[in-house]
Scaffold this motif. Structure first.
Motif, mmCIF file in Angstrom:
data_model
loop_
_atom_site.group_PDB
_atom_site.id
_atom_site.type_symbol
_atom_site.label_atom_id
_atom_site.label_comp_id
_atom_site.label_asym_id
_atom_site.label_seq_id
_atom_site.Cartn_x
_atom_site.Cartn_y
_atom_site.Cartn_z
ATOM 1 N N ARG A 150 -54.449 6.123 15.649
ATOM 2 C CA ARG A 150 -53.074 6.457 16.040
ATOM 3 C C ARG A 150 -53.066 7.463 17.185
ATOM 4 O O ARG A 150 -52.334 7.321 18.167
ATOM 5 C CB ARG A 150 -52.308 7.043 14.846
ATOM 6 N N ALA A 192 -56.485 2.117 21.062
ATOM 7 C CA ALA A 192 -56.913 2.561 19.740
ATOM 8 C C ALA A 192 -58.407 2.327 19.509
ATOM 9 O O ALA A 192 -58.915 2.566 18.414
ATOM 10 C CB ALA A 192 -56.104 1.838 18.658
ATOM 11 N N VAL A 207 -45.125 10.468 12.824
ATOM 12 C CA VAL A 207 -45.888 9.264 13.161
ATOM 13 C C VAL A 207 -46.390 8.521 11.932
ATOM 14 O O VAL A 207 -46.798 7.372 12.029
ATOM 15 C CB VAL A 207 -47.080 9.602 14.088
ATOM 16 N N ALA A 208 -46.356 9.159 10.750
ATOM 17 C CA ALA A 208 -46.813 8.471 9.541
ATOM 18 C C ALA A 208 -46.245 9.156 8.309
ATOM 19 O O ALA A 208 -46.176 10.392 8.245
ATOM 20 C CB ALA A 208 -48.337 8.445 9.461
ATOM 21 N N GLU A 226 -52.221 15.379 16.499
ATOM 22 C CA GLU A 226 -51.639 15.076 15.202
ATOM 23 C C GLU A 226 -51.811 16.252 14.254
ATOM 24 O O GLU A 226 -52.826 16.950 14.300
ATOM 25 C CB GLU A 226 -52.290 13.830 14.588
ATOM 26 N N SER A 272 -56.123 7.762 11.411
ATOM 27 C CA SER A 272 -55.583 8.893 12.163
ATOM 28 C C SER A 272 -56.128 8.906 13.591
ATOM 29 O O SER A 272 -55.387 9.133 14.560
ATOM 30 C CB SER A 272 -55.906 10.208 11.451
#
Length: 662
Positions: free
Chosen positions: A186, A195, A605-606, A630, A183
């Motif tokens: 990302r 990243a 995103v996931a 997120e 997480s």
């Protein structure tokens, strides 16, 4: 001095920079995206250039378009504000190569401090204390987990580039490390284009204290004292104050000299902040250096009487620092509250919507004053999902901390915002906690005071309903604030014989309350709320402010109506009530069916599950990204994933169904 500058940012910081430039006689150029065509920062500048769509990646992060705008308008310098390109060494270098001054440090200094790992290596060589951790280049997930296991939990995973709490997670146990790492990576990639992360031992009960410093091109350095930024949620600051409570002159000097040593080691120029993690016993460790102006710079301005943006402009133009260290004086105490569009009761989920009401306390913007409001929005503006959720910064100054606290409480009481969720009431509860009031500060203050902050009693129902009814009973308080021209349109319960009676159903804290109102005099009413009868007298009104007597108790407050919503701002706190139309049926057909919907507009995103997979209540199912953060969506109940109705990369609107659980 520059004749014209371009401000490569938006919102309150762009307005802030423009205000100082105007005072100094410097012309300004704004840049704006599709979403910001009518934004306040565009109106605050002398010229404006459109640079692309709403997405930051296609507008405010496009260095080429910003430089084109600077060249086209004849701007001699670029002020990056904070966020976006403010700590991008490539952008700083591109400005220099284009012959345009970058109002910030040289690209080499940004590069040296831009990577938290590289910066910590520099500090280690300089002998600055560091928190134990792994700051290397090897980003293999297994290696990072081995490093975390070796140093012991809890650990902190942190994006090597950037800041603002993005790409940062505290991990309490080994079993959670891999998911937290993924997480973080990302979020770091999305926010900063890298990243790369570092892993450190998580210091318990830490204070977050930072030193404001300045350097000029002649090699002079000063530190402008410190700020305490310990009160945080989601690793983002909520309240900042200067000076730091309990700071001794000796410790201030030690931390200030350490900050200057850090800046000198990379040839730093301009405004910068060195952040330290401090133990409760006073020991401090270098955390990072922010190579830009900080969001919380106004509290430093308040205690020093200086304009830090003016200093930035003068240093960037080649002038020496206006003052030397021995000339700097610290006076009084200042506190800043970040006012954000978010819902504290829903884990501080960012909110979007229209600012139907935005009334601020009497203030003097961008100046040293007892109360100051820095904002880039006005009433009627929209808080969109594309940018940060901050509405305004509320800054107060007092002769000492107690005086500043009292002034902040009064200013928060007079700050009225409707149309979306905000943290105003939450911040007011924070400053009333025992921990904050007595300066028992650390980054876990919000968690420690959870009961006082999230389970505190609200305004009593009878007072809330009485105030709401007073708002409804005022003729001038008809919806939208218009007095009806047609007397038959006035819904006051008039009848040919007998006392006028009126029935309302109001939702308060999720509960419907039926109110029977009987008019017993020109300005006198009886309110029947269940078994309770209240006497209400309307004493007067002035604009949105009402003066009433409720069972003999005099109340002065403000009230705002928008369609069926009534927002009441009392000295005890703010209340939101809703008028219920008895002819309207609420659709409960989807309750309890396991529908997982997007909480706000964003990007998927996931996806962490597959169709047919068994899941437990609370298990993570999907991750969305909105407002540069997120948000993990979890299973509302035990069951099976019956359908996945979205794909990674989808842009989804608020309320759109993403998954279904049976």
């Amino acid at each position: 001095m520059f004749q014209k500058i371009l401000i490569a940012n938006r919102g309150e910081i762009a307005c802030r920079v423009a205000a100082t430039a105007r005072r100094m006689g410097i012309r300004t150029v704004a840049v704006y995206s599709d979403a910001d065509a009518n934004a306040q920062h565009v109106k605050a500048c002398d010229e404006a250039v459109h640079i692309g769509p709403a997405s930051p990646r296609e507008s405010y992060l496009r260095a080429d378009r910003i430089l084109e705008a600077a060249k086209a308008t004849g701007a001699q310098a670029v002020h990056p504000g904070y966020g976006f390109l403010s700590e991008n060494e490539d952008f700083a270098q591109a400005c220099e190569e284009a012959g345009i001054a970058f109002i910030g440090p040289p690209a080499s200094a940004i590069a040296a401090m831009g990577s938290k790992s590289a910066a910590k290596a520099l500090m280690e060589k300089a002998g600055v204390p560091l928190v134990p951790g792994y700051h290397g280049d090897n980003q293999d997930a297994a290696l990072l987990k081995d490093q975390a296991d070796a140093m012991g939990y809890p650990v902190l995973i942190k994006a090597s580039a950037g800041g603002g709490g993005k790409g940062m997670r505290a991990v309490q146990q080994a079993a959670d490390f891999e998911a937290a790492l993924a997480s973080c990576q990302r979020e770091a990639q999305a926010s900063f284009g890298s990243a790369h992360v570092l892993v450190e031992r998580y210091v318990t009960q830490p204070r977050h204290i930072e030193i404001q410093l300045f350097g000029d091109k002649q090699g002079n350095y000063v530190y402008l004292f410190e700020r305490d930024c310990s009160v945080q949620r989601r690793h983002q600051k909520v309240l900042e104050e200067a000076p730091a409570p309990g700071m001794t002159a000796e410790r201030r000097s030690q931390m200030g000299e350490a900050a200057i040593a850090a800046a000198r080691s990379v040839g730093y120029v301009g405004a910068g902040t060195v952040e330290f993690i401090c133990e409760q016993d006073g020991r401090f460790y270098f955390m990072e250096m922010n190579t830009r102006l900080q969001v919380e710079h106004p509290v430093t301005e308040a205690i020093t009487g200086l304009d830090l943006v003016e200093w930035q402009l003068r240093v960037a133009a080649g002038e020496p620092l206006p003052l030397q260290q021995e000339q700097l004086q610290l006076k009084g105490h200042a506190i800043e509250a970040r006012i954000c569009a978010e819902n504290p009761s829903q884990q501080f989920l960012p909110a979007t919507g229209t600012l139907q009401t935005l009334r601020t306390p009497a203030s003097s913007s961008f100046e040293v004053a007892p109360v100051r409001v820095d904002s880039g929005v006005r009433e009627g503006d929209v808080i969109s999902p594309y940018y940060d959720s901050m509405i305004a910064k509320l800054i107060v100054w007092g002769e000492d901390r107690d005086a500043a606290l009292s002034r902040l409480d009064a200013a928060l009481r007079d700050l009225h915002i409707t149309g979306l969720h905000t943290n105003v009431a939450f911040v007011r509860r924070v400053i009333h906690t025992d921990s904050f009031a007595k300066a028992k500060l650390d980054t876990a203050l919000i968690e420690r005071e959870h009961t006082a902050l999230f389970q505190a009693p609200g305004v009593p129902a009878h007072i809330a309903v009485g105030a709401a009814m007073a708002c409804l009973l005022q003729p001038a308080k008809a919806p939208h604030g218009h007095r009806p021209r047609d007397p038959w349109a006035v819904q006051d319960g008039w009848r040919l014989s007998g006392q006028p009676r009126h029935r309302e159903v109001l939702m308060h804290d999720g509960e419907p309350l039926t109110v029977i109102t009987t008019r017993v005099g020109a300005q006198d009413y009886e309110l029947q709320i269940g078994d309770r009868t209240l006497k209400l007298r309307l004493s007067g009104e002035q604009g949105d402010q009402l003066d009433i007597q409720l069972d003999g108790q005099r109340l002065r407050f403000s009230a705002y109506q928008h369609e069926g919503d009534i927002h009441v701002f009392l000295p005890q706190g703010a209340v939101h009530l809703q008028r219920v139309n008895p002819l309207t049926q609420t659709d409960h057909s989807h309750q309890g069916t396991g529908r997982l919907t997007a909480l706000m507009p964003g990007k998927v995103v996931a996806l962490l599950v597959k169709e047919g997979q068994q899941v437990k209540q609370g298990e993570p199912l999907a991750v969305t990204e909105a407002m540069k953060m997120e948000h993990t969506l979890t299973a509302p109940q035990d069951g099976t994933v019956a359908a996945i109705l979205c794909a990674v990369g989808d842009q989804v609107a608020e309320g759109v169904e993403l998954l279904r659980i049976e």
